[in-house]
Design a protein around this motif. Structure first.
Motif, PDB file in Angstrom:
ATOM      1  N   LEU A   1       1.007  -1.176   0.046  1.00 54.25           N
ATOM      2  CA  LEU A   1       0.131  -0.093   0.059  1.00 54.25           C
ATOM      3  C   LEU A   1       1.001   1.240   0.123  1.00 54.25           C
ATOM      4  CD1 LEU A   1      -2.649  -1.028   2.519  1.00 54.25           C
ATOM      5  CD2 LEU A   1      -2.965  -0.783  -0.034  1.00 54.25           C
ATOM      6  N   GLN A   2       2.065   1.197   0.958  1.00 55.83           N
ATOM      7  CA  GLN A   2       2.757   2.469   0.812  1.00 55.83           C
ATOM      8  C   GLN A   2       3.380   2.653  -0.743  1.00 55.83           C
ATOM      9  OE1 GLN A   2       6.821   2.282   2.893  1.00 55.83           O
ATOM     10  NE2 GLN A   2       6.204   4.314   3.663  1.00 55.83           N
ATOM     11  N   ARG A   3       3.716   1.574  -1.378  1.00 60.51           N
ATOM     12  CA  ARG A   3       4.468   1.708  -2.756  1.00 60.51           C
ATOM     13  C   ARG A   3       3.264   2.332  -3.447  1.00 60.51           C
ATOM     14  NH1 ARG A   3       6.852  -2.888  -1.811  1.00 60.51           N
ATOM     15  NH2 ARG A   3       5.417  -4.352  -2.901  1.00 60.51           N
ATOM     16  N   SER A   4       1.834   2.088  -3.577  1.00 60.00           N
ATOM     17  CA  SER A   4       0.841   2.921  -4.095  1.00 60.00           C
ATOM     18  C   SER A   4       0.729   4.009  -3.783  1.00 60.00           C
ATOM     19  CB  SER A   4      -0.604   1.878  -3.627  1.00 60.00           C
ATOM     20  OG  SER A   4      -0.655   0.760  -4.242  1.00 60.00           O
ATOM     21  N   ALA A   5       1.037   4.712  -2.549  1.00 57.38           N
ATOM     22  CA  ALA A   5       0.595   5.840  -2.036  1.00 57.38           C
ATOM     23  C   ALA A   5       1.962   6.724  -2.646  1.00 57.38           C
ATOM     24  CB  ALA A   5       0.808   6.065  -0.468  1.00 57.38           C
ATOM     25  N   ARG A   6       3.026   5.989  -2.972  1.00 57.91           N
ATOM     26  CA  ARG A   6       3.971   6.780  -3.377  1.00 57.91           C
ATOM     27  C   ARG A   6       4.034   6.862  -5.025  1.00 57.91           C
ATOM     28  NH1 ARG A   6       9.275   4.285  -0.151  1.00 57.91           N
ATOM     29  NH2 ARG A   6       8.892   5.467   1.804  1.00 57.91           N
ATOM     30  N   GLY A   7       3.287   6.421  -5.682  1.00 58.84           N
ATOM     31  CA  GLY A   7       3.237   6.125  -6.960  1.00 58.84           C
ATOM     32  C   GLY A   7       3.914   5.247  -7.593  1.00 58.84           C
ATOM     33  N   GLU A   8       4.043   4.106  -7.127  1.00 58.69           N
ATOM     34  CA  GLU A   8       5.026   3.143  -7.352  1.00 58.69           C
ATOM     35  C   GLU A   8       4.192   1.883  -7.699  1.00 58.69           C
ATOM     36  OE1 GLU A   8       7.950   2.806  -4.051  1.00 58.69           O
ATOM     37  OE2 GLU A   8       8.659   5.017  -4.562  1.00 58.69           O
ATOM     38  N   ASP A   9       3.069   1.913  -8.109  1.00 58.13           N
ATOM     39  CA  ASP A   9       2.100   0.759  -8.647  1.00 58.13           C
ATOM     40  C   ASP A   9       2.542   0.507  -9.935  1.00 58.13           C
ATOM     41  OD1 ASP A   9       0.225  -0.902  -9.468  1.00 58.13           O
ATOM     42  OD2 ASP A   9      -1.186   0.785  -9.564  1.00 58.13           O
ATOM     43  N   LEU A  10       3.232  -0.693 -10.002  1.00 57.53           N
ATOM     44  CA  LEU A  10       3.633  -0.945 -11.386  1.00 57.53           C
ATOM     45  C   LEU A  10       2.949  -1.866 -12.011  1.00 57.53           C
ATOM     46  CD1 LEU A  10       7.543  -1.531 -10.470  1.00 57.53           C
ATOM     47  CD2 LEU A  10       6.568   0.308 -11.301  1.00 57.53           C
ATOM     48  N   SER A  11       1.737  -2.035 -11.479  1.00 60.16           N
ATOM     49  CA  SER A  11       0.772  -3.141 -12.022  1.00 60.16           C
ATOM     50  C   SER A  11       0.215  -3.126 -13.558  1.00 60.16           C
ATOM     51  CB  SER A  11      -0.482  -3.418 -11.234  1.00 60.16           C
ATOM     52  OG  SER A  11      -1.113  -2.347 -11.092  1.00 60.16           O
ATOM     53  N   PRO A  12       0.382  -4.003 -14.391  1.00 58.99           N
ATOM     54  CA  PRO A  12       0.018  -3.737 -15.776  1.00 58.99           C
ATOM     55  C   PRO A  12      -1.579  -3.421 -16.076  1.00 58.99           C
ATOM     56  CG  PRO A  12       0.783  -5.934 -15.497  1.00 58.99           C
ATOM     57  CD  PRO A  12       0.959  -5.185 -14.183  1.00 58.99           C
ATOM     58  N   VAL A  13      -1.885  -2.584 -17.141  1.00 63.37           N
ATOM     59  CA  VAL A  13      -3.364  -2.612 -17.693  1.00 63.37           C
ATOM     60  C   VAL A  13      -3.345  -4.016 -18.596  1.00 63.37           C
ATOM     61  CG1 VAL A  13      -4.833  -1.708 -19.154  1.00 63.37           C
ATOM     62  CG2 VAL A  13      -3.481  -0.244 -17.673  1.00 63.37           C
ATOM     63  N   LEU A  14      -4.196  -4.944 -17.915  1.00 61.16           N
ATOM     64  CA  LEU A  14      -4.267  -6.139 -18.800  1.00 61.16           C
ATOM     65  C   LEU A  14      -5.355  -6.165 -19.812  1.00 61.16           C
ATOM     66  CD1 LEU A  14      -4.186  -8.447 -15.477  1.00 61.16           C
ATOM     67  CD2 LEU A  14      -2.273  -8.103 -17.090  1.00 61.16           C
ATOM     68  N   PRO A  15      -5.071  -6.529 -20.999  1.00 62.58           N
ATOM     69  CA  PRO A  15      -6.267  -6.542 -22.056  1.00 62.58           C
ATOM     70  C   PRO A  15      -7.184  -7.462 -21.773  1.00 62.58           C
ATOM     71  CG  PRO A  15      -4.255  -7.871 -22.750  1.00 62.58           C
ATOM     72  CD  PRO A  15      -4.094  -7.275 -21.498  1.00 62.58           C
ATOM     73  N   THR A  16      -8.535  -6.861 -22.073  1.00 64.77           N
ATOM     74  CA  THR A  16      -9.645  -7.983 -21.936  1.00 64.77           C
ATOM     75  C   THR A  16      -9.695  -9.206 -22.361  1.00 64.77           C
ATOM     76  OG1 THR A  16     -10.948  -5.745 -22.621  1.00 64.77           O
ATOM     77  CG2 THR A  16     -12.071  -7.906 -22.630  1.00 64.77           C
TER      78      THR A  16
END
Ligand code: MG
Length: 409
Positions: free
Chosen positions: A239-254
């Motif tokens: 969650l801290q990484r998310s708050a710092r803008g470090e969310d690296l999760s990709p956008v997955l195609p449909t």
């Protein structure tokens, strides 16, 4: 010279940053109902399960109903107390699904990376589309205009360098607004927000964080990682990484499915197998099942595993690494047969057999060993293709290898 990764188009984004949009339909069910009934827009209106039922709940409300502080999921009874003239409309789920398809078709005209997050929310990765359609903000504004004009629904769009911030951007201002959360403004726009506003922070996690003095998203971003992991474990750091803008999760195609780590199938027989020809038939049947699933997922395997259960239910596991990646039923079966021969005394009864594959790869062709007998591999592949296509036309039972077995699957 044009360099895609150093686009000056998006101010506040670094070269190499992704540009991700989160598009969220405003009051989705209520908006869809208003497409065919523009008069609904003129009065406070809410969509509910069944207006005849006083116990029903509010599923969505329009802007005018929002002014009466009507909440999603509150009872019709309580909503009517706040606004006696509230117009109640029954939900039409097929319609919401159909309109969702049309809206996503618009999004898919801008990138093939469109991930549906819910019926009225999608993530779009437009990093590679900007040379065609302009900056992230420009694409967001165009999507808003097109969905409004072509569908009759307004959307809010967040634009950012990661999914978490894009989603928070679409929430930041609505209806019908674009909010860019860049590296220049995320501390100013998002860090003062209460901790519960961060994506994936539920009520109970928010309470734990507040108990430790973490009240805002900025507090979480700046907390000492060691103390965070002490009371929230890995999730705290995530969650801290998310708050710092470090969310690296990709956008997955449909339609994307996560690749499995292994595929296996087992059969518990209704009588113990002793006869080698029955054991052979059993391994053939099970390997066929595994090979078919492997090919359906367009995967290749590099390890074959067997599991054998004897009559006292003791389990033996053996595995073999192959010289090549394969999706051939025959190679899987032959390997399983050899493993069994090498590890199981002739005549010892078998209660259950399992064949599995692991070491999976999406790309088998490039990793074929130099020593593969390509002609034999090619024949085996064509046999598998023929079996798969006959089965897809006439059903699973159309092709059976070897002897049939009585079995309990
Ligand atoms: Mg929405």
């Amino acid at each position: 010279m044009w360099r895609p990764e150093s686009s000056p188009l998006d101010p506040g984004f670094l070269p190499g940053d992704r540009v991700i949009l989160h598009a969220d339909c405003n009051s989705y069910f209520a908006s869809v109902e208003s497409i065919d009934h523009p008069e609904y827009k003129l009065v406070p209106m809410a969509v509910c399960g069944d207006p005849e039922l006083r116990h029903g709940i509010i599923l969505a409300k329009n802007e005018l109903a929002k002014a009466y502080h009507i909440q999603t999921a509150e009872t019709i009874y309580s909503a009517k107390k706040k606004c006696p003239d509230l117009l109640l409309v029954s939900a039409h789920h097929e319609k919401y699904v159909a309109v969702c398809e049309r809206i996503n078709a618009i999004y898919e005209g801008y990138t093939d990376l469109v991930e549906r997050f819910s019926i009225d929310e999608s993530f779009l990765d437009v990093t590679g589309s900007r040379h065609l359609f302009g900056a992230g903000r420009q694409i967001a504004d165009e999507l808003r205009r097109r969905v409004r004009e072509e569908i009759g629904v307004t959307i809010s769009v967040g634009v950012s360098f990661n999914k978490t911030f894009a989603k928070m951007g679409s929430d930041y201002k609505k209806p019908d607004a674009t909010t860019v959360i860049s590296r220049d403004n995320y501390r100013e726009l998002l860090w003062p927000l209460p901790i519960g506003e961060l994506l994936f922070v539920g009520k109970s996690v928010a309470a734990v964080l507040r108990d430790h003095g973490i009240l805002t998203i900025g507090d979480l971003a700046e907390a000492a990682p060691r103390s965070l992991s002490a009371f929230l474990g890995k999730m705290g750091l995530h969650l801290q990484r998310s708050a710092r803008g470090e969310d690296l999760s990709p956008v997955l195609p449909t339609g994307y499915e996560e690749q499995p780590k292994s595929i296996s199938h087992n059969v518990t027989f209704d009588h113990d197998l002793v006869d080698p020809s029955e054991i052979m038939a059993g391994l053939t049947l099970i390997s066929d099942h595994v090979g078919t699933r492997l090919r359906r997922k367009k995967l290749f395997a590099s390890v074959v595993q067997i599991q054998i259960k004897d009559t006292s239910l003791k389990v033996t596991n053996r595995q073999k690494k192959l010289d090549e990646y394969t999706c051939s039923t025959r190679l899987i079966r032959d390997t399983a047969v050899n493993l069994l021969r090498e590890n199981w005394p002739v005549g010892k009864p078998i209660r259950m057999l399992s064949v599995g594959v692991t070491g999976l790869s999406l790309d088998g062709a490039q990793q074929l060993s130099m020593f593969t007998d390509t002609a034999a591999a090619d024949r085996a592949r064509r046999l598998d293709d023929a079996v798969d296509s006959i089965r897809s036309k006439f059903g699973k039972e159309a092709v059976r290898f070897g002897r049939n077995l009585n079995r309990n699957e």
